[in-house]
Design a protein around this motif. Structure first.
Motif, PDB file in Angstrom:
ATOM      1  N   GLY A  20       0.819  -1.218   0.000  1.00  0.00           N
ATOM      2  CA  GLY A  20       0.000   0.000   0.000  1.00  0.00           C
ATOM      3  C   GLY A  20       0.847   1.260   0.000  1.00  0.00           C
ATOM      4  N   SER A  21       1.892   1.268   0.821  1.00  0.00           N
ATOM      5  CA  SER A  21       2.781   2.434   0.907  1.00  0.00           C
ATOM      6  C   SER A  21       3.534   2.657  -0.401  1.00  0.00           C
ATOM      7  CB  SER A  21       3.783   2.249   2.052  1.00  0.00           C
ATOM      8  OG  SER A  21       3.111   2.122   3.290  1.00  0.00           O
ATOM      9  N   VAL A  71       1.169   4.314  -2.867  1.00  0.00           N
ATOM     10  CA  VAL A  71       0.924   5.729  -2.551  1.00  0.00           C
ATOM     11  C   VAL A  71       2.110   6.597  -2.979  1.00  0.00           C
ATOM     12  CG1 VAL A  71       0.671   7.391  -0.660  1.00  0.00           C
ATOM     13  CG2 VAL A  71      -0.679   5.292  -0.653  1.00  0.00           C
ATOM     14  N   CYS A  82      -3.799   8.845  -4.430  1.00  0.00           N
ATOM     15  CA  CYS A  82      -3.155   8.249  -3.256  1.00  0.00           C
ATOM     16  C   CYS A  82      -4.131   7.402  -2.438  1.00  0.00           C
ATOM     17  CB  CYS A  82      -2.531   9.347  -2.381  1.00  0.00           C
ATOM     18  SG  CYS A  82      -1.119  10.167  -3.162  1.00  0.00           S
ATOM     19  N   PHE A 121      -3.505   2.964  -2.135  1.00  0.00           N
ATOM     20  CA  PHE A 121      -3.206   2.131  -0.972  1.00  0.00           C
ATOM     21  C   PHE A 121      -3.950   0.795  -0.995  1.00  0.00           C
ATOM     22  CE2 PHE A 121      -2.955   0.752   3.401  1.00  0.00           C
ATOM     23  CZ  PHE A 121      -1.633   1.047   3.723  1.00  0.00           C
ATOM     24  N   ASN A 160      -2.935  -1.513  -4.197  1.00  0.00           N
ATOM     25  CA  ASN A 160      -1.624  -2.149  -4.170  1.00  0.00           C
ATOM     26  C   ASN A 160      -1.428  -3.083  -2.989  1.00  0.00           C
ATOM     27  OD1 ASN A 160      -0.010  -1.012  -6.560  1.00  0.00           O
ATOM     28  ND2 ASN A 160      -1.024   0.777  -5.706  1.00  0.00           N
ATOM     29  N   MET A 161      -2.228  -2.909  -1.946  1.00  0.00           N
ATOM     30  CA  MET A 161      -2.300  -3.934  -0.901  1.00  0.00           C
ATOM     31  C   MET A 161      -2.781  -5.242  -1.509  1.00  0.00           C
ATOM     32  SD  MET A 161      -3.952  -1.841   2.312  1.00  0.00           S
ATOM     33  CE  MET A 161      -4.431  -3.340   3.145  1.00  0.00           C
TER      34      MET A 161
END
Length: 271
Positions: free
Chosen positions: A186-187, A190, A243, A247, A250-251
């Motif tokens: 997730g990061s 972002v 953004c 998160f 993409n998690m």
């Protein structure tokens, strides 16, 4: 196996992120037919290319594909994956943007008002019309912005993910736990999208530019004209939404990717 794991992760992420992605331009599920098919393919190519490039880089530099790669190795492999992805991605991106910004409403059975027919009846029809009216080059409008966006963001994406996984994983463990994968994935999304947003804005503007309009002569001209007319803030339109979307999407991508790889590894080892 990386290609298959990437495809599954990308396909699942479409359901999570597509509505938020289309809020940036208009209708929620316009252009989704192209996206559903292509996201899995693109994700497969992205992850598969990344892993293959990384293995080859490690072989050349350290003599074995299993060597621990440096940050530079990961960045180079990520950038290469982004470049390869652009070749497949650009036509579907053009179709998606054109479909999302098409404002012709569909006729309503409750209204007697006549409506003009929409120019594009669907994603495939959109691609056909673009190729006919604008030539093959029309399918690759915005390619320069997309190439800059994806090479840099993909390098940052994979570097952030691997760095966070290494940092958050205890030394005694060989692989990161799924919570670490979720947070790292997730990061990474972002950060990558935060830095990619200006080029994404320019890419969309260039792709909306239809035959006969010729508003923009290229990436630099598009950037200069956009900033001149609307100020520097125009390059950050949709930053917050990008953004927020990045998160959870993409998690899902990374946790699915890791889960598929681990399942297949365990299955093979049990044989």
């Amino acid at each position: 196996m990386d290609f298959i794991a990437g495809a599954i992760g990308g396909g699942l992420s479409t359901a999570v992120g597509y509505p938020l992605d289309t809020v940036k331009v208009l209708g929620f599920y316009k252009g989704v037919s192209a996206s559903v098919f292509t996201v899995s393919l693109i994700s497969s190519v992205s992850f598969g290319t990344y892993r293959n490039f990384l293995c080859n880089i490690c072989k050349l530099r350290y003599g074995t594909a299993d060597a621990k790669p440096s940050g530079l190795d990961v960045s180079l492999a990520g950038g290469a994956a982004g470049a390869v992805r652009v070749v497949l991605m650009t036509p579907s991106e053009v179709a998606k943007v054109r479909m999302q910004t098409q404002r012709n409403p569909h006729p309503s059975v409750t209204s007697s008002q006549p409506f003009s027919k929409p120019k594009y009846r669907g994603s495939l029809h959109c691609l056909k019309v673009i190729a006919k009216e604008e030539g093959f080059g029309g399918l690759y409008k915005g390619c320069s912005a997309l190439l800059c966006r994806d090479c840099s963001s993909s390098a940052i994406y994979f570097l952030t993910y691997t760095s966070l996984c290494d940092w958050l994983t205890p030394a005694e463990k060989n692989k990161p736990g799924f919570l670490v994968v979720l947070l790292s994935g997730g990061s990474a999304g972002v950060l990558a999208w935060g830095l990619a947003t200006p080029l994404d804005v320019l890419k969309s503007r260039m792709q909306v530019d239809e035959s006969g309009q010729h508003k923009y002569k290229g990436l630099i001209h598009c950037a200069r004209e956009s900033v001149r007319k609307e100020g520097l803030k125009v390059l950050f339109k949709g930053l917050g939404l990008n953004c927020i979307r990045a998160f959870p999407v993409n998690m899902v991508v990374f946790v699915t990717y890791e889960a598929v790889l681990r399942f297949t590894d365990n299955f093979i080892n049990k044989k």
